[in-house]
Enzyme design. Structure first.
Site, PDB file in Angstrom:
ATOM      1  N   ASN A 198      -5.889   3.908  21.163  1.00  0.00           N
ATOM      2  CA  ASN A 198      -6.313   5.294  21.397  1.00  0.00           C
ATOM      3  C   ASN A 198      -5.715   6.139  20.272  1.00  0.00           C
ATOM      4  O   ASN A 198      -4.511   6.392  20.254  1.00  0.00           O
ATOM      5  CB  ASN A 198      -5.783   5.746  22.771  1.00  0.00           C
ATOM      6  CG  ASN A 198      -5.946   7.236  22.993  1.00  0.00           C
ATOM      7  OD1 ASN A 198      -6.688   7.901  22.279  1.00  0.00           O
ATOM      8  ND2 ASN A 198      -5.249   7.756  23.999  1.00  0.00           N
ATOM      9  N   TRP A 199      -6.589   6.566  19.358  1.00  0.00           N
ATOM     10  CA  TRP A 199      -6.083   7.308  18.189  1.00  0.00           C
ATOM     11  C   TRP A 199      -5.775   8.766  18.505  1.00  0.00           C
ATOM     12  O   TRP A 199      -5.286   9.502  17.658  1.00  0.00           O
ATOM     13  CB  TRP A 199      -7.092   7.208  17.035  1.00  0.00           C
ATOM     14  CG  TRP A 199      -7.029   5.888  16.304  1.00  0.00           C
ATOM     15  CD1 TRP A 199      -6.273   4.794  16.649  1.00  0.00           C
ATOM     16  CD2 TRP A 199      -7.734   5.524  15.106  1.00  0.00           C
ATOM     17  NE1 TRP A 199      -6.474   3.783  15.735  1.00  0.00           N
ATOM     18  CE2 TRP A 199      -7.366   4.208  14.778  1.00  0.00           C
ATOM     19  CE3 TRP A 199      -8.640   6.190  14.282  1.00  0.00           C
ATOM     20  CZ2 TRP A 199      -7.875   3.532  13.663  1.00  0.00           C
ATOM     21  CZ3 TRP A 199      -9.153   5.525  13.168  1.00  0.00           C
ATOM     22  CH2 TRP A 199      -8.768   4.214  12.867  1.00  0.00           C
ATOM     23  N   LYS A 200      -6.126   9.205  19.699  1.00  0.00           N
ATOM     24  CA  LYS A 200      -5.884  10.600  20.096  1.00  0.00           C
ATOM     25  C   LYS A 200      -6.434  11.562  19.031  1.00  0.00           C
ATOM     26  O   LYS A 200      -7.455  11.251  18.423  1.00  0.00           O
ATOM     27  CB  LYS A 200      -4.388  10.831  20.348  1.00  0.00           C
ATOM     28  CG  LYS A 200      -3.802   9.782  21.293  1.00  0.00           C
ATOM     29  CD  LYS A 200      -2.468  10.186  21.820  1.00  0.00           C
ATOM     30  CE  LYS A 200      -1.876   9.045  22.629  1.00  0.00           C
ATOM     31  NZ  LYS A 200      -0.735   9.427  23.426  1.00  0.00           N
ATOM     32  N   HIS A 253      -7.314  10.242  30.888  1.00  0.00           N
ATOM     33  CA  HIS A 253      -6.008  10.080  30.228  1.00  0.00           C
ATOM     34  C   HIS A 253      -5.079  11.207  30.698  1.00  0.00           C
ATOM     35  O   HIS A 253      -5.531  12.342  30.903  1.00  0.00           O
ATOM     36  CB  HIS A 253      -6.192  10.125  28.710  1.00  0.00           C
ATOM     37  CG  HIS A 253      -4.957   9.702  27.972  1.00  0.00           C
ATOM     38  ND1 HIS A 253      -3.872  10.532  27.826  1.00  0.00           N
ATOM     39  CD2 HIS A 253      -4.617   8.526  27.390  1.00  0.00           C
ATOM     40  CE1 HIS A 253      -2.924   9.885  27.166  1.00  0.00           C
ATOM     41  NE2 HIS A 253      -3.356   8.669  26.891  1.00  0.00           N
ATOM     42  N   GLU A 311      -3.083  13.005  29.200  1.00  0.00           N
ATOM     43  CA  GLU A 311      -3.076  14.195  28.334  1.00  0.00           C
ATOM     44  C   GLU A 311      -4.268  15.098  28.647  1.00  0.00           C
ATOM     45  O   GLU A 311      -4.166  16.326  28.569  1.00  0.00           O
ATOM     46  CB  GLU A 311      -3.042  13.760  26.863  1.00  0.00           C
ATOM     47  CG  GLU A 311      -1.659  13.216  26.507  1.00  0.00           C
ATOM     48  CD  GLU A 311      -1.622  12.247  25.333  1.00  0.00           C
ATOM     49  OE1 GLU A 311      -2.630  12.107  24.625  1.00  0.00           O
ATOM     50  OE2 GLU A 311      -0.560  11.611  25.158  1.00  0.00           O
ATOM     51  N   GLU A 354      -0.900   3.847  33.103  1.00  0.00           N
ATOM     52  CA  GLU A 354      -0.065   4.462  32.072  1.00  0.00           C
ATOM     53  C   GLU A 354       0.911   5.439  32.715  1.00  0.00           C
ATOM     54  O   GLU A 354       0.547   6.608  32.971  1.00  0.00           O
ATOM     55  CB  GLU A 354      -0.935   5.228  31.081  1.00  0.00           C
ATOM     56  CG  GLU A 354      -1.958   4.389  30.363  1.00  0.00           C
ATOM     57  CD  GLU A 354      -2.344   5.016  29.040  1.00  0.00           C
ATOM     58  OE1 GLU A 354      -2.100   4.384  28.008  1.00  0.00           O
ATOM     59  OE2 GLU A 354      -2.851   6.141  29.026  1.00  0.00           O
ATOM     60  N   GLY A 390       4.342   7.672  24.608  1.00  0.00           N
ATOM     61  CA  GLY A 390       4.897   8.281  23.400  1.00  0.00           C
ATOM     62  C   GLY A 390       6.392   8.511  23.433  1.00  0.00           C
ATOM     63  O   GLY A 390       6.933   9.231  22.587  1.00  0.00           O
ATOM     64  N   SER A 420       4.020   3.264  25.332  1.00  0.00           N
ATOM     65  CA  SER A 420       5.014   2.755  24.382  1.00  0.00           C
ATOM     66  C   SER A 420       4.929   1.250  24.146  1.00  0.00           C
ATOM     67  O   SER A 420       5.953   0.586  23.958  1.00  0.00           O
ATOM     68  CB  SER A 420       6.434   3.158  24.828  1.00  0.00           C
ATOM     69  OG  SER A 420       6.568   4.569  24.780  1.00  0.00           O
ATOM     70  N   GLY A 478      -1.265   3.839  22.089  1.00  0.00           N
ATOM     71  CA  GLY A 478      -1.428   5.091  21.368  1.00  0.00           C
ATOM     72  C   GLY A 478      -0.839   5.001  19.974  1.00  0.00           C
ATOM     73  O   GLY A 478      -1.455   4.491  19.036  1.00  0.00           O
TER      74      GLY A 478
HETATM   75  C1  PEP Z   1      -1.575   6.471  25.312  1.00  0.00           C
HETATM   76  O1  PEP Z   1      -1.565   7.649  25.001  1.00  0.00           O
HETATM   77  O2  PEP Z   1      -2.549   5.996  25.913  1.00  0.00           O
HETATM   78  C2  PEP Z   1      -0.408   5.673  24.972  1.00  0.00           C
HETATM   79  C3  PEP Z   1      -0.221   4.582  25.647  1.00  0.00           C
HETATM   80  O3  PEP Z   1       0.418   6.175  24.003  1.00  0.00           O
HETATM   81  P1  PEP Z   1       1.705   5.446  23.357  1.00  0.00           P
HETATM   82  O4  PEP Z   1       1.326   3.989  23.128  1.00  0.00           O
HETATM   83  O5  PEP Z   1       1.964   6.158  22.098  1.00  0.00           O
HETATM   84  O6  PEP Z   1       2.802   5.537  24.366  1.00  0.00           O
END
Ligand code: PEP
Length: 252
Positions: A10-12, A93, A95, A164, A170, A209, A230
């Site tokens: 997921n490049w956000k 998600h 976010e 998640e 993150g 993470s 992410g």
């Molecule tokens: C995400 O935002 O879906 C995610 C898992 O982010 P990260 O891997 O950076 O924790």
């Protein structure tokens, strides 16, 4: 259910056309790591170009609007995503839930809109740190599943769930392997309540993470069907490390 681990980046809100070289490198690596199913969800602006550059990996979006079209300035419909080359969309998600106030009902409507045009969906669920500390993680996730999962016929065939924990996204922190396994088992049970036997075909990803150096142990948990990644999906170097760990599990 496909036995191949599913690794999704997921490049956000990251990426310009310069980043297509990362997508190409990920795609090249996928060619030699056939035991893994790989996909990336770049920002809307890069979906079409990524689809053209990357032949093997899945390409998807990070959100869609629930309506087919109309007066929704700045929004993108599921049909538009499909037209631009997307094969799937991530919905719910944390976010989006936090930044845009998306409710479970919104997430479900988006998921159903995506299925209606033939996209697959990844539905995200996960508890906050306060909810986990209060001993409510399983209850919160169960409620999110009930409210967010699409209920159309055949939904189970096109749906992936991503667990998640919000506090792990993150932050560099992850739940214990036992906690991840227990939550994935609880999710499977809840899915059976919603989809019946078809639930056993639904993949459940872990996200939060995941990095090249912890992917092997997380992916060794039998209930974990892959990872939603992410930060570590933004360069081919780190993402291919996760893909490689997944391929090794695929061989095990
Ligand atoms: C995400 O935002 O879906 C995610 C898992 O982010 P990260 O891997 O950076 O924790």
């Amino acid at each position: 259910m496909s036995e191949r681990p599913y690794i999704v980046g997921n490049w956000k809100m990251h990426g310009s056309r310069a980043m297509l070289s990362e997508a190409r490198a990920i795609d090249r690596a996928a060619e030699r790591l056939m035991k893994v199913e790989v996909a990336i969800a770049p920002p809307f602006t890069l979906i079409h170009a990524t689809r053209k550059e990357a032949a093997l990996i899945g390409v998807g979006a990070q959100d869609c609007h629930a309506a087919e079209g109309g007066a929704h300035t700045g929004d993108i419909s599921a049909a538009m995503l499909k037209d631009s080359g997307a094969g799937f969309v991530i919905v719910g998600h944390s976010e989006r839930r936090a930044d845009h106030g998306e409710t479970d009902a919104d997430v479900k409507a988006k998921a159903e809109a995506a299925l209606a045009v033939g996209l697959s969906v990844i539905v995200c669920v996960g508890e906050t740190e306060a909810e986990r500390d209060a001993g409510k993680a399983a209850e919160v996730v169960s409620k999110q599943l009930e409210g967010s999962l699409p209920e159309t016929e055949q939904a189970a065939e096109k749906v992936t769930v991503a667990y998640e924990p919000v506090w792990a996204i993150g932050t560099g922190r992850t739940p214990t392997l036992e906690d991840i396994g227990a939550m994935h088992q609880a999710i499977r049970l809840r899915l059976r309540g919603i989809y019946g036997e078809a639930a056993d075909g639904v993949r459940i990803l872990y996200g939060g993470s995941v990095k090249a150096d912890n992917a092997a142990e997380i992916l060794s948990i039998p209930e974990v069907g892959g990872a939603l990644v992410g930060g570590a999906s933004l360069t081919a170097e780190s993402f291919v490390g996760i893909m490689t760990a997944a391929a090794e599990r695929g061989e095990g």
